[in-house]
Design an enzyme around this catalytic site. Sequence first.
Site, mmCIF file in Angstrom:
data_model
loop_
_atom_site.group_PDB
_atom_site.id
_atom_site.type_symbol
_atom_site.label_atom_id
_atom_site.label_comp_id
_atom_site.label_asym_id
_atom_site.label_seq_id
_atom_site.Cartn_x
_atom_site.Cartn_y
_atom_site.Cartn_z
ATOM 1 N N ARG A 65 0.815 -1.219 0.000
ATOM 2 C CA ARG A 65 0.000 0.000 0.000
ATOM 3 C C ARG A 65 0.848 1.268 0.000
ATOM 4 O O ARG A 65 1.910 1.314 0.622
ATOM 5 C CB ARG A 65 -0.943 0.013 1.210
ATOM 6 C CG ARG A 65 -1.982 -1.102 1.155
ATOM 7 C CD ARG A 65 -2.756 -1.239 2.453
ATOM 8 N NE ARG A 65 -3.757 -2.302 2.331
ATOM 9 C CZ ARG A 65 -3.513 -3.584 2.576
ATOM 10 N NH1 ARG A 65 -2.310 -3.973 2.968
ATOM 11 N NH2 ARG A 65 -4.467 -4.475 2.428
ATOM 12 N N GLU A 119 4.870 -12.775 0.697
ATOM 13 C CA GLU A 119 5.242 -11.813 -0.328
ATOM 14 C C GLU A 119 6.542 -11.099 0.056
ATOM 15 O O GLU A 119 6.565 -10.308 0.997
ATOM 16 C CB GLU A 119 4.116 -10.788 -0.514
ATOM 17 C CG GLU A 119 2.750 -11.394 -0.761
ATOM 18 C CD GLU A 119 1.636 -10.390 -0.499
ATOM 19 O OE1 GLU A 119 1.743 -9.241 -0.989
ATOM 20 O OE2 GLU A 119 0.678 -10.747 0.220
ATOM 21 N N ASP A 140 -2.042 -9.850 8.053
ATOM 22 C CA ASP A 140 -1.853 -9.082 6.813
ATOM 23 C C ASP A 140 -0.846 -7.990 7.155
ATOM 24 O O ASP A 140 -1.150 -6.801 7.152
ATOM 25 C CB ASP A 140 -3.168 -8.500 6.310
ATOM 26 C CG ASP A 140 -3.040 -7.902 4.899
ATOM 27 O OD1 ASP A 140 -1.963 -8.059 4.275
ATOM 28 O OD2 ASP A 140 -4.006 -7.280 4.413
ATOM 29 N N HIS A 153 -0.970 -2.403 -4.458
ATOM 30 C CA HIS A 153 -0.344 -3.226 -5.502
ATOM 31 C C HIS A 153 -0.273 -2.521 -6.852
ATOM 32 O O HIS A 153 -0.523 -3.115 -7.908
ATOM 33 C CB HIS A 153 -1.067 -4.559 -5.633
ATOM 34 C CG HIS A 153 -0.938 -5.446 -4.416
ATOM 35 N ND1 HIS A 153 0.146 -5.385 -3.575
ATOM 36 C CD2 HIS A 153 -1.763 -6.406 -3.914
ATOM 37 C CE1 HIS A 153 -0.008 -6.286 -2.605
ATOM 38 N NE2 HIS A 153 -1.161 -6.906 -2.779
ATOM 39 N N HIS A 155 2.485 -12.898 -5.810
ATOM 40 C CA HIS A 155 1.378 -12.942 -4.844
ATOM 41 C C HIS A 155 0.703 -14.313 -4.849
ATOM 42 O O HIS A 155 -0.525 -14.418 -4.850
ATOM 43 C CB HIS A 155 0.356 -11.857 -5.188
ATOM 44 C CG HIS A 155 -0.491 -11.409 -4.036
ATOM 45 N ND1 HIS A 155 -1.433 -12.217 -3.445
ATOM 46 C CD2 HIS A 155 -0.544 -10.226 -3.363
ATOM 47 C CE1 HIS A 155 -2.046 -11.550 -2.484
ATOM 48 N NE2 HIS A 155 -1.522 -10.343 -2.401
#
Length: 362
Positions: A84, A325, A253, A109, A183
Amino acid sequence: MPRPTVHHRPFGTAPSGEEVGLWRLESGTGLHAEILTYGGILHTLGVPDTAGDIDSVVLSLASVDDYAQKSPYIGALIGRYANRIADGRFTLDGTTHHIPCNDRGHALHGGPEGFDTRMWDAAPFTVGDSAAVRLSLHSPDGDMGFPGALDVTATYSLDASGTLSLTFTAATDRPTVVSLCNHSYFNLAGTGDIRGHTLQVDAPAFLPVRADGIPQGPAVGVAGTAFDLTSPQLLGDRVSPADDQVRQAGGFDHCWVLADAGTDAGTDAGTLRRAARLTAPGAARVMEVWTTEPGLQVYTANQLDGSLMDGTGRCLERHSAVCLETQRFPDAPNRADCPSAVLRPGAVFHSRTDFRFPHLST
């Protein structure tokens, strides 16, 4: 020892009308990877377990249309900026640049038409004991608001030992920011969810986030928190809502700060070192992630809700996989406390991530 090989077949049509190609890399020992020219998607990654049974350990969808219309970045290459950017803007050398927002008022992204939506050119090759396909993409100046034209390569390479490597390079004609990653959603059991997997992350700190996913301040130590994965931990125990950070995200996350996380985008890649170790129930499959990148975003598929089906007709539920990631830090273009993500003309962005399967050699 059998030599790795490369094969090609068509895989439908992209929204642009272009034919999508599927490139299959085979190790010669059972492990194989399939890569699409649409989005650079890692479509399948077939890995034998300790009994020799082969399953794909990444989530995949049935068609190009599903990837284009429904996919939450499943298997795709991400750019220009993974993760982000707050409020969809950043200032570089005195000029403010605006990226279209596509996630709770922020750019995620690379914006709504990131590299995951693009057609990549493909060139297969073999070298030594590896079979590979090199994908390339030209991103023009101003693409999604990012300054400078950017030429990117992403090379998937599979060697005879069963290591899948992904190497990125990028060069620009104007100062810009870059963060590239894959991803894929991993499930080493090939079915069910990942609550029974154990995960170890070789990182002493992580970035707490606000409710909208933006880092709320500097990195903090993992000791004494749900984010302490310095030894293997059962994911089912760690994605429960006991921790405030876990509760607001619905799981993990978050970005872990890996050891030696001082790499700048405009320099040579950092040291290749282990970032994570993921183990299936019963240790039937084990995967290690090695990378030159400074950060590891761990995402436990919190937003999957059963409305999306994979190519076998299985509904993809919450926590049905985990993303690992490797990338620059979220919102680094706006944060002085993060390693720089700036790439300048004359320098080359370079990163490498290996996916290794140590159970195959024991």
